[in-house]
Scaffold this motif. Structure first.
Motif, mmCIF file in Angstrom:
data_model
loop_
_atom_site.group_PDB
_atom_site.id
_atom_site.type_symbol
_atom_site.label_atom_id
_atom_site.label_comp_id
_atom_site.label_asym_id
_atom_site.label_seq_id
_atom_site.Cartn_x
_atom_site.Cartn_y
_atom_site.Cartn_z
ATOM 1 N N THR A 18 -2.395 -5.950 8.905
ATOM 2 C CA THR A 18 -1.437 -5.265 9.409
ATOM 3 C C THR A 18 -1.459 -4.072 8.286
ATOM 4 O O THR A 18 -1.968 -4.366 7.075
ATOM 5 N N VAL A 19 -0.829 -2.839 8.492
ATOM 6 C CA VAL A 19 -0.511 -1.899 7.467
ATOM 7 C C VAL A 19 0.440 -2.257 6.400
ATOM 8 O O VAL A 19 0.160 -2.187 5.161
ATOM 9 N N SER A 20 1.336 -2.827 6.746
ATOM 10 C CA SER A 20 2.237 -3.437 5.608
ATOM 11 C C SER A 20 1.627 -4.356 4.740
ATOM 12 O O SER A 20 1.761 -4.542 3.687
ATOM 13 N N GLU A 21 0.730 -5.329 5.486
ATOM 14 C CA GLU A 21 0.075 -6.315 4.360
ATOM 15 C C GLU A 21 -0.843 -5.570 3.584
ATOM 16 O O GLU A 21 -0.823 -5.922 2.395
ATOM 17 N N SER A 23 -0.537 -2.452 2.363
ATOM 18 C CA SER A 23 0.364 -1.697 1.311
ATOM 19 C C SER A 23 0.838 -2.791 0.509
ATOM 20 O O SER A 23 0.964 -2.683 -0.826
ATOM 21 N N GLY A 24 1.235 -4.128 0.894
ATOM 22 C CA GLY A 24 1.736 -4.923 -0.051
ATOM 23 C C GLY A 24 0.900 -5.570 -0.820
ATOM 24 O O GLY A 24 1.020 -5.883 -2.081
ATOM 25 N N LYS A 27 0.153 -2.988 -3.674
ATOM 26 C CA LYS A 27 1.282 -2.965 -4.529
ATOM 27 C C LYS A 27 1.391 -4.017 -5.635
ATOM 28 O O LYS A 27 1.706 -3.892 -6.635
ATOM 29 N N THR A 95 4.130 1.285 -6.173
ATOM 30 C CA THR A 95 3.641 1.954 -5.062
ATOM 31 C C THR A 95 4.787 2.352 -4.164
ATOM 32 O O THR A 95 5.866 1.497 -4.115
ATOM 33 N N GLY A 97 4.994 2.749 -0.231
ATOM 34 C CA GLY A 97 4.245 2.414 0.854
ATOM 35 C C GLY A 97 4.442 3.325 1.976
ATOM 36 O O GLY A 97 3.343 3.721 2.805
ATOM 37 N N SER A 98 5.422 4.097 2.037
ATOM 38 C CA SER A 98 6.060 4.879 3.360
ATOM 39 C C SER A 98 4.776 6.314 3.140
ATOM 40 O O SER A 98 4.799 6.801 4.205
ATOM 41 N N SER A 100 1.994 6.116 1.201
ATOM 42 C CA SER A 100 0.831 5.728 0.669
ATOM 43 C C SER A 100 0.382 6.375 -0.723
ATOM 44 O O SER A 100 -0.496 7.050 -1.086
#
Length: 527
Positions: A18-21, A23-24, A27, A95, A97-98, A100
């Motif tokens: 997922t996008v959150s994964e 991004s995490g 980070k 980072t 994430g919102s 990028s």
């Protein structure tokens, strides 16, 4: 069994995130690789949000990194970062994430020295000031009511709309806009070229030369406004023969062009207000001045009329003024006969005294020597004239013997030959000039035919007219009662009954330049 082993779609067994994964994971990777760091650079844009968080940029000559200090960290900072300040910031790389992007969470700021950009700006400012470009005596006076105003700015921003709106409200004037980039590498050369271009326009030409220039841009950071700190822009503004108003940034922003311009406006709207007065105020002031002038004239006439009346009362009567001169005239008229008699007697006595010495014998004695002298001169006159005539004749014969008519004839022949040669060269030059002009006229005629729309028709295009006007859209064609299509070899007319008539094209006469017609096609009417 084959469905469990076979992979009908390549890459189907690749894991999905997922996008959150993602991004995490990024980070964790960045925070784990760097942890706490100290970064040295120059403070760029600074913004204190209403929430209390502080956002600013830390940059060098090649890169920029975003920095943020949360509300609780801002109160513990030893100094508040300011734009242009060179600092050393300490914090953690993280980072956001919102959006990028990565940033540094700053919890400490230490001054490292004057910023490189500000140091460069101060050095450049001192150099231009030493050359006298900031001197007040070289600044030109802004015209009270310019006929044409030139504006150097971006044509797509809100600045030009604010300027035009303000000019329209105060006193409408002609405005020439020179579009330029107002930030980035292209800003400085384009702004300098625009100022020089306006100055090179010919006064009274087809494109009128502005009476006033406005260089405008909205607010921004020092990096955004840096193009107006370039030396090329400052020197172009200083060399401008047209009065120049700078309106770059907001009221607190200052650039080099503000120092060399003839007037610095705090905002672009203020520049428009400085450029022209308020028309209604001028009309009211003119009417007020006219009223005051009329009132002053009336008061002046009234005061002078009253003063004339007052002075007339102090004047004596006309009869009283003439009494004295009349009496003196009477006295002089009584004395005149006696004075004439006395003067005549005195003149008669003087005449008698002067004529007493005049006798005929004395006159005769004086005339005898004069007569003898005249007789002797008469006797010598004849021989003297004969000798003078003989001398002149001998001189004439001597000069006539030296006169050679052959030389005169030869000189006249040489001058006649030179005249013929000059006439022949003049004829050849005239014929050569006429031939060159004919060739040039023929070349221009060929160029005119090449640039005309008829040449475009020969390449397969056509012109569509409907009801006498050029048609460029399907909607206009559908509304027309009749259509006419012009090809290279003629015209085809289509009326409402779908009948058609053909007209052969006529080649335009090359010797006569046709005037533009109402239905001449523009670029959009060819297909």
């Amino acid at each position: 069994m084959s469905d469990l082993i076979d992979d009908p779609t390549p890459g189907q067994n690749t894991p999905e995130f997922t996008v959150s994964e993602i991004s995490g994971a990024v980070k964790k990777t960045i925070e784990g690789a760097f942890g706490r760091v100290r970064v040295r650079g120059e403070v760029g844009r600074v913004m204190l949000a209403r929430s209390g968080h502080l956002y600013f940029d830390v940059k060098d000559d090649r890169s920029v990194i975003a920095a943020v200090s949360w509300k609780g960290q801002v109160s513990r900072l030893s100094i508040m970062p300011e734009e242009g300040m060179e600092v050393i910031v300490s914090g953690k790389i993280t980072t956001f994430g919102s959006q990028s992007k990565y940033q540094i969470n700053v919890d400490d700021v230490v001054v490292a020295g004057e910023g490189a950009l500000m140091a460069m700006l101060e050095k450049r400012k001192k150099q231009l000031a030493a050359e006298g470009l900031f001197a007040p005596e070289r600044k030109k006076k802004i015209p009270f009511l310019p006929e044409v105003i030139g504006v150097v700015t971006s044509p797509s921003g809100a600045v030009i709309r604010d300027i035009l709106h303000r000019l329209r409200d105060r006193f409408p004037r002609k405005v020439l806009i020179w579009p330029v980039a107002v930030q980035g590498d292209a800003c400085a050369p384009q702004v300098a070229a625009a100022i020089e271009g306006f100055n090179r326009l010919t006064p009274g030409g087809a494109l009128p030369r502005p009476d006033l220039l406005i260089v405008a841009r909205g607010g921004g950071s020092i990096e955004d406004l840096w193009g107006f700190n370039e030396e090329i822009v400052a020197r172009a503004a200083a060399a401008s023969d047209i009065p120049l108003v700078s309106a770059v940034g907001h009221e607190t922003d200052t650039t080099l062009i503000d120092f060399v311009s003839d007037l610095r406006a705090p905002t672009p709207t203020a520049a428009a207000e400085h450029a022209v007065p308020v028309r209604l105020e001028l009309m009211a002031w003119t009417e007020e001045q006219g009223t005051r002038l009329t009132r002053a004239l009336e008061q002046g006439v009234t005061q002078r009329t009253q003063r004339l009346r007052d002075l007339s009362r102090a004047l004596p009567r006309a009869d009283a003024l003439l009494d004295g001169p009349r009496q003196r005239l009477d006295t002089a008229s009584l004395k005149l006969p006696v004075a004439l008699t006395q003067m005549t007697q005195a003149r008669r006595v003087k005449l008698s005294e002067a004529s007493a010495g005049l006798r005929p014998r004395a006159l005769t004695a004086r005339l005898v020597p004069l007569r003898d002298r005249l007789t002797m001169a008469t006797a010598r006159l004849g021989p003297g004239l004969s000798r003078g005539t003989a001398d002149r004749r001998r001189e004439f014969d001597r000069l006539a013997a030296r006169l050679d008519t052959g030389r005169i004839t030869l000189a006249n022949q040489q001058r006649a030959q030179a005249l013929q040669d000059t006439a022949a060269r003049l004829d050849n030059a005239y014929l050569s000039a006429v031939s060159r002009q004919k060739d040039r006229l023929a070349a221009l005629e060929r160029m005119r035919q090449t640039l005309g729309y008829t040449e475009t028709l020969k390449r397969g295009y056509a012109v569509v007219r409907g009801d006498g006007d050029v048609v460029t859209t399907q909607e206009a064609a559908s509304k027309a009662a009749a259509l006419e299509i012009e090809f290279a070899d003629g015209r085809l007319t289509l009326d409402g009954s779908a009948s058609a008539s053909v007209t052969k094209a006529q080649t335009p006469k090359p010797a006569r330049k046709a005037k533009p017609k109402k239905d001449a096609p523009d670029q959009g009417s060819l297909f």
